[in-house]
Scaffold this motif. Structure first.
Motif, mmCIF file in Angstrom:
data_model
loop_
_atom_site.group_PDB
_atom_site.id
_atom_site.type_symbol
_atom_site.label_atom_id
_atom_site.label_comp_id
_atom_site.label_asym_id
_atom_site.label_seq_id
_atom_site.Cartn_x
_atom_site.Cartn_y
_atom_site.Cartn_z
ATOM 1 N N ALA A 94 12.127 -37.646 -13.006
ATOM 2 C CA ALA A 94 11.012 -38.138 -12.202
ATOM 3 C C ALA A 94 9.689 -37.676 -12.798
ATOM 4 C CB ALA A 94 11.138 -37.644 -10.766
ATOM 5 N N VAL A 95 8.732 -38.602 -12.837
ATOM 6 C CA VAL A 95 7.390 -38.302 -13.344
ATOM 7 C C VAL A 95 6.379 -38.765 -12.310
ATOM 8 C CG1 VAL A 95 5.681 -38.804 -15.120
ATOM 9 C CG2 VAL A 95 8.084 -38.513 -15.756
ATOM 10 N N LEU A 96 5.535 -37.852 -11.858
ATOM 11 C CA LEU A 96 4.516 -38.189 -10.869
ATOM 12 C C LEU A 96 3.364 -38.903 -11.568
ATOM 13 C CD1 LEU A 96 3.315 -35.960 -7.948
ATOM 14 C CD2 LEU A 96 1.723 -37.415 -9.191
ATOM 15 N N VAL A 97 3.079 -40.112 -11.124
ATOM 16 C CA VAL A 97 2.065 -40.958 -11.750
ATOM 17 C C VAL A 97 0.776 -40.898 -10.948
ATOM 18 C CG1 VAL A 97 1.448 -43.305 -12.413
ATOM 19 C CG2 VAL A 97 3.806 -42.495 -12.720
ATOM 20 N N VAL A 98 -0.296 -40.542 -11.632
ATOM 21 C CA VAL A 98 -1.642 -40.655 -11.061
ATOM 22 C C VAL A 98 -2.354 -41.713 -11.887
ATOM 23 C CG1 VAL A 98 -3.803 -39.480 -10.544
ATOM 24 C CG2 VAL A 98 -1.641 -38.222 -10.408
ATOM 25 N N GLY A 99 -2.461 -42.920 -11.346
ATOM 26 C CA GLY A 99 -3.052 -43.995 -12.121
ATOM 27 C C GLY A 99 -2.554 -45.349 -11.668
ATOM 28 N N ALA A 100 -2.784 -46.334 -12.496
ATOM 29 C CA ALA A 100 -2.499 -47.722 -12.151
ATOM 30 C C ALA A 100 -1.028 -48.058 -12.339
ATOM 31 C CB ALA A 100 -3.356 -48.649 -13.011
ATOM 32 N N GLN A 101 -0.639 -49.245 -11.845
ATOM 33 C CA GLN A 101 0.740 -49.703 -11.980
ATOM 34 C C GLN A 101 1.145 -49.829 -13.443
ATOM 35 O OE1 GLN A 101 3.003 -50.030 -9.524
ATOM 36 N NE2 GLN A 101 4.502 -50.424 -11.150
ATOM 37 N N ALA A 102 0.190 -50.152 -14.311
ATOM 38 C CA ALA A 102 0.500 -50.267 -15.738
ATOM 39 C C ALA A 102 1.019 -48.953 -16.293
ATOM 40 C CB ALA A 102 -0.735 -50.713 -16.515
ATOM 41 N N LEU A 103 0.503 -47.849 -15.801
ATOM 42 C CA LEU A 103 0.981 -46.538 -16.241
ATOM 43 C C LEU A 103 2.387 -46.270 -15.716
ATOM 44 C CD1 LEU A 103 0.470 -43.838 -17.639
ATOM 45 C CD2 LEU A 103 -0.732 -43.071 -15.583
ATOM 46 N N ALA A 104 2.632 -46.626 -14.454
ATOM 47 C CA ALA A 104 3.978 -46.477 -13.896
ATOM 48 C C ALA A 104 4.980 -47.343 -14.651
ATOM 49 C CB ALA A 104 3.968 -46.838 -12.411
ATOM 50 N N HIS A 109 9.478 -47.981 -18.584
ATOM 51 C CA HIS A 109 9.928 -48.623 -19.814
ATOM 52 C C HIS A 109 10.629 -47.653 -20.753
ATOM 53 C CE1 HIS A 109 9.969 -51.686 -22.923
ATOM 54 N NE2 HIS A 109 9.466 -50.808 -23.773
ATOM 55 N N VAL A 110 10.276 -46.371 -20.692
ATOM 56 C CA VAL A 110 10.903 -45.385 -21.586
ATOM 57 C C VAL A 110 12.068 -44.654 -20.908
ATOM 58 C CG1 VAL A 110 8.813 -45.057 -22.947
ATOM 59 C CG2 VAL A 110 9.236 -43.582 -20.963
ATOM 60 N N GLY A 111 12.509 -45.139 -19.732
ATOM 61 C CA GLY A 111 13.690 -44.578 -19.099
ATOM 62 C C GLY A 111 13.434 -43.437 -18.140
ATOM 63 N N LEU A 112 12.165 -43.205 -17.789
ATOM 64 C CA LEU A 112 11.822 -42.191 -16.796
ATOM 65 C C LEU A 112 11.528 -42.878 -15.457
ATOM 66 C CD1 LEU A 112 9.508 -40.049 -19.097
ATOM 67 C CD2 LEU A 112 11.884 -39.557 -18.466
ATOM 68 N N VAL A 113 11.479 -42.095 -14.398
ATOM 69 C CA VAL A 113 11.339 -42.665 -13.050
ATOM 70 C C VAL A 113 9.964 -42.313 -12.478
ATOM 71 C CG1 VAL A 113 12.267 -42.711 -10.708
ATOM 72 C CG2 VAL A 113 13.822 -42.455 -12.665
ATOM 73 N N PRO A 114 9.090 -43.306 -12.290
ATOM 74 C CA PRO A 114 7.773 -43.016 -11.725
ATOM 75 C C PRO A 114 7.846 -42.740 -10.226
ATOM 76 C CG PRO A 114 8.013 -45.365 -12.104
ATOM 77 C CD PRO A 114 9.253 -44.720 -12.666
ATOM 78 N N VAL A 115 7.167 -41.673 -9.802
ATOM 79 C CA VAL A 115 7.070 -41.336 -8.377
ATOM 80 C C VAL A 115 5.606 -41.049 -8.068
ATOM 81 C CG1 VAL A 115 9.430 -40.427 -8.304
ATOM 82 C CG2 VAL A 115 7.512 -38.861 -8.751
ATOM 83 N N ARG A 116 5.304 -40.971 -6.774
ATOM 84 C CA ARG A 116 3.917 -40.755 -6.368
ATOM 85 C C ARG A 116 3.732 -39.503 -5.515
ATOM 86 N NH1 ARG A 116 0.055 -44.107 -9.002
ATOM 87 N NH2 ARG A 116 1.080 -46.079 -9.504
ATOM 88 N N LEU A 117 4.826 -38.815 -5.184
ATOM 89 C CA LEU A 117 4.739 -37.652 -4.312
ATOM 90 C C LEU A 117 5.310 -36.414 -4.986
ATOM 91 C CD1 LEU A 117 5.934 -39.298 -0.968
ATOM 92 C CD2 LEU A 117 3.566 -38.849 -1.681
ATOM 93 N N ALA A 118 4.683 -35.266 -4.728
ATOM 94 C CA ALA A 118 5.174 -34.006 -5.282
ATOM 95 C C ALA A 118 6.534 -33.629 -4.713
ATOM 96 C CB ALA A 118 4.159 -32.896 -5.002
ATOM 97 N N THR A 119 6.862 -34.117 -3.513
ATOM 98 C CA THR A 119 8.155 -33.809 -2.906
ATOM 99 C C THR A 119 9.320 -34.502 -3.613
ATOM 100 O OG1 THR A 119 7.701 -35.578 -1.303
ATOM 101 C CG2 THR A 119 7.219 -33.317 -0.620
ATOM 102 N N ASP A 120 9.021 -35.412 -4.546
ATOM 103 C CA ASP A 120 10.078 -36.079 -5.315
ATOM 104 C C ASP A 120 10.535 -35.266 -6.520
ATOM 105 O OD1 ASP A 120 10.303 -38.406 -3.715
ATOM 106 O OD2 ASP A 120 8.468 -39.195 -4.607
ATOM 107 N N ALA A 121 10.099 -34.010 -6.591
ATOM 108 C CA ALA A 121 10.515 -33.062 -7.630
ATOM 109 C C ALA A 121 10.301 -33.588 -9.043
ATOM 110 C CB ALA A 121 11.985 -32.680 -7.434
ATOM 111 N N PRO A 122 9.083 -33.946 -9.395
ATOM 112 C CA PRO A 122 8.833 -34.450 -10.751
ATOM 113 C C PRO A 122 8.931 -33.330 -11.792
ATOM 114 C CG PRO A 122 6.764 -34.145 -9.596
ATOM 115 C CD PRO A 122 7.844 -33.913 -8.570
#
Length: 340
Positions: A94-104, A109-122
């Motif tokens: 899990a990777v916490l994304v701060v930014g636009a949908q293009a970044l997510a 695309h590289v096989g990681l999972v975009p999340v938006r919350l710190a509780t998702d254990a990035p």
């Protein structure tokens, strides 16, 4: 006679904002200059720090402006940031994304999972520009980054973004807020760091790149960092006064008012070339550079005046200028430079 500058290179690593377009409008002379550059064997590769749009979206915008481009011709800092994360974290993390949908999307695309919350254990935070980023987004990233094991990658650290309304806050301003709140520093994918340029050269299969941009503190600093020649165009953020004051880490090798300099030998100057034809002389008088000479007000002559002033400023550390004679005074006025 010298051959056009573009003939020395097989790929042009082009900035977008302030170099190709500004405020949603294509900059004059760009479409025809890039078309001819491509015809002569120098592939335009658009390398941008902007993280708010996908390569396909950027290519569509360029094509609509009369600058034909495919998604493969556009390389964004989110793509490189995602690649940096994929190289250091297992697939499915899990990777916490701060930014636009293009970044997510780049993260996915590289096989990681975009999340938006710190509780998702990035395992990491990735941060890129979005006009919709707010306090709550930064707060989630701040919480995640309290764990020192959580990685942090920024797409870029441009403090400002050029628009038709002037300079507005860029991703670097948002990154600075998190630096202040956490005491940590991110890894950076975009300019002035070199990963974005290196990937552009690799993708183009090139060996003779030229970096083209308007900002000394991102585009041209990246060129110096990567050991690549850099062409500064005066169509965006940095201007003549900035050029005279440029530190060694940000100095371009070539100078042009716009992209016509790629093709017209008279509209580009190699700053280090003291034998470049010029009607000007520059002398140091106390703490001032004095420009003297005569010209008819041609753009080529103005450009060579600026190149001569830059050479002298970099050698002497003096940036104040004045004119000796009306022709030199008119040139300094057109360049936006004034003496004491």
């Amino acid at each position: 006679m010298r051959k056009p500058l573009v003939d020395e290179f097989d790929v042009l690593l082009l900035d977008l904002d302030g170099t190709v377009y500004l405020g949603g409008q294509v900059i004059p002379h760009v479409p025809e200059s890039l078309a001819e550059a491509a015809r002569r064997g120098a592939r335009p590769m658009f390398v941008t720090n902007n993280a708010s749009r996908s390569p396909a979206d950027v290519a569509g915008t360029l094509t609509g402006m009369g600058v034909p481009a495919a998604a493969a011709d556009v390389l964004t800092s989110p793509e490189v940031a995602a690649a940096m994360l994929a190289a250091t974290h297992p697939a499915g993390s899990a990777v916490l994304v701060v930014g636009a949908q293009a970044l997510a999307d780049a993260v996915s695309h590289v096989g990681l999972v975009p999340v938006r919350l710190a509780t998702d254990a990035p395992v990491a935070v990735v941060q890129g520009h979005s006009p919709d980023t707010g306090w709550r987004d930064l707060a989630e990233a701040c919480i995640a980054l309290r764990d020192p094991s959580v990685d942090w990658v920024a797409s870029n650290t441009d403090t400002t973004l050029p628009t038709d309304r002037g300079l507005l806050p860029g991703n670097g301003s948002m990154v600075a807020a998190l630096v202040a709140a956490t005491g940590r520093t991110p890894r950076v994918a975009g300019k002035p760091n070199r990963p974005l340029l290196d990937e552009g050269v690799r993708r183009a299969g090139a060996s003779r790149p030229l970096v083209v941009g308007d900002r000394l503190d991102t585009d041209l600093e990246a060129a110096v960092t990567a050991g690549m020649p850099g062409l500064m165009v005066l169509t965006g953020v940095s201007g003549p006064a900035d050029l005279l004051a440029a530190v060694p880490a940000q100095r371009p090798t070539h100078l042009a008012f716009d992209l016509r300099g790629l093709l017209d030998q008279g509209l580009v100057a190699e700053i280090a070339d003291v034998d470049d034809p010029s009607p000007w002389t520059v002398t140091v008088q106390g703490d001032v550079l004095v420009l003297a000479g005569e010209s008819g007000g041609e753009a080529a002559a103005d450009l060579r005046a600026l190149a001569a002033l830059a050479r002298s400023a970099w050698a002497s550390g003096i940036t104040a200028v004045r004119a000796d004679g009306p022709s030199a005074a008119a040139t300094l006025q057109r360049l936006g430079l004034s003496g004491p």
